[in-house]
Design a protein around this motif. Structure first.
Motif, PDB file in Angstrom:
ATOM      1  N   LEU A 132       0.828  -1.208   0.000  1.00 43.21           N
ATOM      2  CA  LEU A 132       0.000   0.000   0.000  1.00 43.21           C
ATOM      3  C   LEU A 132       0.862   1.258   0.000  1.00 43.21           C
ATOM      4  CD1 LEU A 132      -2.823  -1.024   2.519  1.00 43.21           C
ATOM      5  CD2 LEU A 132      -2.899  -1.045   0.018  1.00 43.21           C
ATOM      6  N   GLU A 133       1.951   1.224   0.726  1.00 49.05           N
ATOM      7  CA  GLU A 133       2.861   2.375   0.761  1.00 49.05           C
ATOM      8  C   GLU A 133       3.470   2.627  -0.610  1.00 49.05           C
ATOM      9  OE1 GLU A 133       6.884   3.946   3.116  1.00 49.05           O
ATOM     10  OE2 GLU A 133       5.962   2.022   3.638  1.00 49.05           O
ATOM     11  N   THR A 134       3.872   1.549  -1.280  1.00 50.34           N
ATOM     12  CA  THR A 134       4.445   1.681  -2.622  1.00 50.34           C
ATOM     13  C   THR A 134       3.432   2.251  -3.597  1.00 50.34           C
ATOM     14  OG1 THR A 134       6.022  -0.121  -2.324  1.00 50.34           O
ATOM     15  CG2 THR A 134       5.381   0.387  -4.580  1.00 50.34           C
ATOM     16  N   LEU A 135       2.205   1.772  -3.534  1.00 48.07           N
ATOM     17  CA  LEU A 135       1.158   2.255  -4.446  1.00 48.07           C
ATOM     18  C   LEU A 135       0.919   3.750  -4.238  1.00 48.07           C
ATOM     19  CD1 LEU A 135      -1.396  -0.697  -4.183  1.00 48.07           C
ATOM     20  CD2 LEU A 135       0.246  -0.246  -6.023  1.00 48.07           C
ATOM     21  N   THR A 136       0.942   4.187  -2.996  1.00 48.04           N
ATOM     22  CA  THR A 136       0.761   5.611  -2.700  1.00 48.04           C
ATOM     23  C   THR A 136       1.937   6.422  -3.233  1.00 48.04           C
ATOM     24  OG1 THR A 136      -0.516   5.096  -0.703  1.00 48.04           O
ATOM     25  CG2 THR A 136       0.404   7.313  -0.881  1.00 48.04           C
ATOM     26  N   GLU A 137       3.137   5.904  -3.058  1.00 51.34           N
ATOM     27  CA  GLU A 137       4.325   6.600  -3.558  1.00 51.34           C
ATOM     28  C   GLU A 137       4.331   6.700  -5.078  1.00 51.34           C
ATOM     29  OE1 GLU A 137       7.551   4.384  -1.971  1.00 51.34           O
ATOM     30  OE2 GLU A 137       7.422   5.272   0.046  1.00 51.34           O
ATOM     31  N   GLN A 189      -8.155  -0.964  -2.933  1.00 52.02           N
ATOM     32  CA  GLN A 189      -9.105  -1.540  -1.977  1.00 52.02           C
ATOM     33  C   GLN A 189      -8.594  -2.885  -1.488  1.00 52.02           C
ATOM     34  OE1 GLN A 189     -12.932  -3.061  -3.417  1.00 52.02           O
ATOM     35  NE2 GLN A 189     -13.929  -1.992  -1.723  1.00 52.02           N
ATOM     36  N   THR A 190      -8.575  -3.071  -0.174  1.00 52.84           N
ATOM     37  CA  THR A 190      -8.200  -4.363   0.396  1.00 52.84           C
ATOM     38  C   THR A 190      -9.462  -5.155   0.714  1.00 52.84           C
ATOM     39  OG1 THR A 190      -8.129  -3.435   2.637  1.00 52.84           O
ATOM     40  CG2 THR A 190      -6.069  -3.440   1.385  1.00 52.84           C
ATOM     41  N   SER A 191      -9.342  -6.475   0.610  1.00 51.24           N
ATOM     42  CA  SER A 191     -10.488  -7.341   0.908  1.00 51.24           C
ATOM     43  C   SER A 191      -9.972  -8.757   1.138  1.00 51.24           C
ATOM     44  CB  SER A 191     -11.501  -7.323  -0.243  1.00 51.24           C
ATOM     45  OG  SER A 191     -10.943  -7.912  -1.399  1.00 51.24           O
ATOM     46  N   GLY A 192     -10.838  -9.588   1.649  1.00 54.14           N
ATOM     47  CA  GLY A 192     -10.520 -11.003   1.767  1.00 54.14           C
ATOM     48  C   GLY A 192      -9.482 -11.351   2.808  1.00 54.14           C
ATOM     49  N   SER A 250      -2.378 -20.174   8.525  1.00 58.37           N
ATOM     50  CA  SER A 250      -2.197 -19.526   7.230  1.00 58.37           C
ATOM     51  C   SER A 250      -3.042 -18.251   7.195  1.00 58.37           C
ATOM     52  CB  SER A 250      -2.626 -20.461   6.092  1.00 58.37           C
ATOM     53  OG  SER A 250      -2.574 -19.804   4.844  1.00 58.37           O
ATOM     54  N   ALA A 251      -2.410 -17.163   6.795  1.00 64.56           N
ATOM     55  CA  ALA A 251      -3.116 -15.874   6.734  1.00 64.56           C
ATOM     56  C   ALA A 251      -2.896 -15.245   5.364  1.00 64.56           C
ATOM     57  CB  ALA A 251      -2.618 -14.937   7.829  1.00 64.56           C
ATOM     58  N   GLY A 252      -3.845 -14.452   4.947  1.00 64.25           N
ATOM     59  CA  GLY A 252      -3.720 -13.807   3.642  1.00 64.25           C
ATOM     60  C   GLY A 252      -4.596 -12.570   3.537  1.00 64.25           C
ATOM     61  N   ASN A 253      -4.294 -11.765   2.552  1.00 62.81           N
ATOM     62  CA  ASN A 253      -5.055 -10.545   2.286  1.00 62.81           C
ATOM     63  C   ASN A 253      -5.001 -10.263   0.790  1.00 62.81           C
ATOM     64  OD1 ASN A 253      -6.590  -8.305   2.728  1.00 62.81           O
ATOM     65  ND2 ASN A 253      -5.069  -7.172   3.906  1.00 62.81           N
ATOM     66  N   THR A 254      -6.000  -9.591   0.270  1.00 63.18           N
ATOM     67  CA  THR A 254      -6.086  -9.295  -1.159  1.00 63.18           C
ATOM     68  C   THR A 254      -6.200  -7.790  -1.371  1.00 63.18           C
ATOM     69  OG1 THR A 254      -7.180 -11.409  -1.602  1.00 63.18           O
ATOM     70  CG2 THR A 254      -7.396  -9.700  -3.280  1.00 63.18           C
ATOM     71  N   VAL A 255      -5.547  -7.306  -2.414  1.00 63.38           N
ATOM     72  CA  VAL A 255      -5.605  -5.887  -2.768  1.00 63.38           C
ATOM     73  C   VAL A 255      -6.073  -5.764  -4.218  1.00 63.38           C
ATOM     74  CG1 VAL A 255      -4.346  -3.715  -2.937  1.00 63.38           C
ATOM     75  CG2 VAL A 255      -3.683  -5.400  -1.211  1.00 63.38           C
ATOM     76  N   VAL A 312       5.627  -4.297  -6.423  1.00 64.04           N
ATOM     77  CA  VAL A 312       4.782  -4.870  -5.366  1.00 64.04           C
ATOM     78  C   VAL A 312       5.178  -6.316  -5.073  1.00 64.04           C
ATOM     79  CG1 VAL A 312       2.825  -3.343  -5.795  1.00 64.04           C
ATOM     80  CG2 VAL A 312       2.969  -5.517  -7.027  1.00 64.04           C
ATOM     81  N   VAL A 313       5.720  -7.021  -6.080  1.00 59.38           N
ATOM     82  CA  VAL A 313       6.221  -8.368  -5.826  1.00 59.38           C
ATOM     83  C   VAL A 313       7.445  -8.299  -4.920  1.00 59.38           C
ATOM     84  CG1 VAL A 313       7.296 -10.387  -6.886  1.00 59.38           C
ATOM     85  CG2 VAL A 313       5.270  -9.384  -7.924  1.00 59.38           C
ATOM     86  N   ARG A 314       8.290  -7.316  -5.157  1.00 60.49           N
ATOM     87  CA  ARG A 314       9.458  -7.124  -4.291  1.00 60.49           C
ATOM     88  C   ARG A 314       9.035  -6.780  -2.857  1.00 60.49           C
ATOM     89  NH1 ARG A 314      14.219  -6.339  -7.340  1.00 60.49           N
ATOM     90  NH2 ARG A 314      13.831  -6.068  -9.568  1.00 60.49           N
ATOM     91  N   ASP A 315       7.882  -6.111  -2.743  1.00 57.55           N
ATOM     92  CA  ASP A 315       7.398  -5.712  -1.419  1.00 57.55           C
ATOM     93  C   ASP A 315       6.766  -6.867  -0.647  1.00 57.55           C
ATOM     94  OD1 ASP A 315       8.227  -3.116  -1.767  1.00 57.55           O
ATOM     95  OD2 ASP A 315       6.304  -2.430  -2.552  1.00 57.55           O
ATOM     96  N   GLY A 316       6.553  -7.996  -1.317  1.00 56.38           N
ATOM     97  CA  GLY A 316       6.022  -9.156  -0.608  1.00 56.38           C
ATOM     98  C   GLY A 316       4.730  -9.715  -1.155  1.00 56.38           C
ATOM     99  N   ALA A 317       4.151  -9.112  -2.164  1.00 58.01           N
ATOM    100  CA  ALA A 317       2.942  -9.689  -2.763  1.00 58.01           C
ATOM    101  C   ALA A 317       3.318 -11.011  -3.430  1.00 58.01           C
ATOM    102  CB  ALA A 317       2.347  -8.724  -3.789  1.00 58.01           C
ATOM    103  N   ASN A 318       2.703 -12.095  -3.019  1.00 56.72           N
ATOM    104  CA  ASN A 318       3.062 -13.410  -3.558  1.00 56.72           C
ATOM    105  C   ASN A 318       1.883 -14.188  -4.112  1.00 56.72           C
ATOM    106  OD1 ASN A 318       1.793 -14.109  -1.194  1.00 56.72           O
ATOM    107  ND2 ASN A 318       3.610 -14.968  -0.203  1.00 56.72           N
TER     108      ASN A 318
END
Length: 228
Positions: free
Chosen positions: A67-72, A81-84, A107-112, A129-135
């Motif tokens: 989210l920080e990267t997207l704002t930058e 929008q986050t969900s899930g 196991s935990a997860g979140n969707t953007v 965003v992949v570098r930031d941890g989105a997998n």
């Protein structure tokens, strides 16, 4: 005699009717192809850990970084929008002597969901965003920010297509085409999502993107009168 009359009436009501006498019913189709000016992305983070707290902590850190990267990068809040968000136990395959299963972790997860209105930045955004941890990556869909003009043009082409068909049928049948008795608007469709494999994102350079074209289509059903 009454029984025979009832059978005749029932057979008449059961017969399929596509058009009344003196009418021509046609369907028209129209489409507009053009370059997209927006992309919609669905991605997220998923982690497993021994404790629920640790699994959720990893997801939160990754999501916050994305989210920080997207704002930058200049994306507006309305386009993010986050969900899930979820947290589930991971069960061991073996059973105890009492017939119960042990929890071996969580196991935990979140969707953007992201809308990108500047397609020139899309490849670099995905890489970052992949570098930031989105997998997890669930889809990339190209579209239009304002599809109104394309939809209206597709409808015009659908009506023109229907009229051309009606004129052809009338000519072939040796009759004169009259005015429109009824016009029914059909569904207006947008392009289907274009999916990318998760492996394609694990690149050192910005992800290459081929935008292609998007197609907006419309269908109509028109009933024409047959002129005297």
């Amino acid at each position: 005699m009454q029984i025979l009359r009832s059978v005749i009436v029932a057979a008449f009501l059961a017969a399929p009717v596509t058009a009344l006498a003196g009418e021509i019913v046609v369907q028209g189709y129209g489409s507009v192809e053009q370059a997209p000016d927006m992309a919609t992305i669905t991605l997220g983070s998923q982690f497993a850990a021994k404790s629920a707290e640790k699994a959720l902590e990893q997801v939160n850190e990754s999501t916050a970084s994305v989210l920080e990267t997207l704002t930058e990068l200049g994306l507006e809040a309305r386009d993010i929008q986050t969900s899930g968000l979820y947290l589930n136990p991971v069960w061991d395959d073996s059973y105890t002597q009492h017939g119960s299963r042990r929890i071996r972790g969580y196991s935990a997860g979140n969707t953007v969901h992201i809308r990108v209105r500047d397609l020139e930045m899309l490849g670099g955004l995905l890489d970052q965003v992949v570098r930031d941890g989105a997998n997890t990556f669930n889809g990339l869909n190209f579209g239009l920010q304002d599809a109104g003009d394309a939809q209206n043009e597709a409808r015009r082409r659908a009506v023109a297509d229907a009229r051309a068909k009606a004129e052809l049928y009338a000519e072939a049948a040796g009759v004169a085409l009259g005015g429109i008795i009824e016009l029914k608007d059909g569904a207006t469709s947008s392009p289907q999502p274009v999916f990318m494999e998760r492996a394609a994102l694990a690149m050192s350079d910005a992800v290459p993107i081929a935008e292609g074209e998007v197609s907006t289509s419309a269908r109509v059903t028109i009933t024409f009168d047959i002129a005297d």
